[in-house]
Design a protein around this motif. Structure first.
Motif, PDB file in Angstrom:
ATOM      1  N   ILE A   7       8.248  14.080 -12.644  1.00 51.88           N
ATOM      2  CA  ILE A   7       6.976  13.398 -12.896  1.00 51.88           C
ATOM      3  C   ILE A   7       7.224  11.992 -13.431  1.00 51.88           C
ATOM      4  CG2 ILE A   7       4.930  13.412 -14.379  1.00 51.88           C
ATOM      5  CD1 ILE A   7       4.966  16.490 -14.083  1.00 51.88           C
ATOM      6  N   VAL A   8       8.172  11.855 -14.358  1.00 48.91           N
ATOM      7  CA  VAL A   8       8.481  10.534 -14.908  1.00 48.91           C
ATOM      8  C   VAL A   8       9.094   9.644 -13.828  1.00 48.91           C
ATOM      9  CG1 VAL A   8       9.832   9.292 -16.639  1.00 48.91           C
ATOM     10  CG2 VAL A   8       8.725  11.434 -17.239  1.00 48.91           C
ATOM     11  N   ALA A  10       8.470   9.849 -10.613  1.00 52.66           N
ATOM     12  CA  ALA A  10       7.358   9.465  -9.738  1.00 52.66           C
ATOM     13  C   ALA A  10       6.528   8.353 -10.369  1.00 52.66           C
ATOM     14  CB  ALA A  10       6.483  10.675  -9.446  1.00 52.66           C
ATOM     15  N   SER A  11       6.294   8.448 -11.676  1.00 56.83           N
ATOM     16  CA  SER A  11       5.524   7.392 -12.324  1.00 56.83           C
ATOM     17  C   SER A  11       6.299   6.074 -12.323  1.00 56.83           C
ATOM     18  CB  SER A  11       5.154   7.793 -13.752  1.00 56.83           C
ATOM     19  OG  SER A  11       6.291   7.788 -14.585  1.00 56.83           O
ATOM     20  N   ILE A  14       5.845   4.643  -8.811  1.00 60.01           N
ATOM     21  CA  ILE A  14       4.485   4.136  -8.662  1.00 60.01           C
ATOM     22  C   ILE A  14       4.325   2.824  -9.407  1.00 60.01           C
ATOM     23  CG2 ILE A  14       2.076   4.600  -9.286  1.00 60.01           C
ATOM     24  CD1 ILE A  14       2.675   7.567  -8.681  1.00 60.01           C
ATOM     25  N   TYR A  15       4.894   2.730 -10.599  1.00 58.47           N
ATOM     26  CA  TYR A  15       4.837   1.490 -11.370  1.00 58.47           C
ATOM     27  C   TYR A  15       5.523   0.355 -10.624  1.00 58.47           C
ATOM     28  CZ  TYR A  15       5.779  -1.866 -15.112  1.00 58.47           C
ATOM     29  OH  TYR A  15       5.869  -3.005 -15.852  1.00 58.47           O
ATOM     30  N   THR A  32      11.403   4.034 -19.098  1.00 55.86           N
ATOM     31  CA  THR A  32      11.015   5.065 -18.134  1.00 55.86           C
ATOM     32  C   THR A  32      12.233   5.613 -17.403  1.00 55.86           C
ATOM     33  OG1 THR A  32       8.935   3.886 -17.831  1.00 55.86           O
ATOM     34  CG2 THR A  32       9.456   5.567 -16.233  1.00 55.86           C
TER      35      THR A  32
END
Length: 55
Positions: A7-8, A10-11, A14-15, A32
């Protein structure tokens, strides 16, 4: 731990894809990336140990 790491990660992607070059923050990227690396590393270690592969 693997799910949190994914999840991290993926974030993070996306960022990187949605922010412009001028608005990116090096501290946010490093934080991150370090959190994702931590969770993916320990998650894969514990997955290997749980499945009987002793590393």
């Amino acid at each position: 731990m693997l799910a949190i790491g994914l999840i991290v990660t993926a974030s993070f992607f996306i960022y990187e894809a949605t922010s412009s070059r001028k608005t990116r923050s090096l501290a946010k990227e490093l934080t991150t990336g370090a959190v994702a690396s931590f969770f993916l590393g320990f998650g894969s270690l514990f997955l290997l140990l749980a499945s009987g592969v002793y590393v």
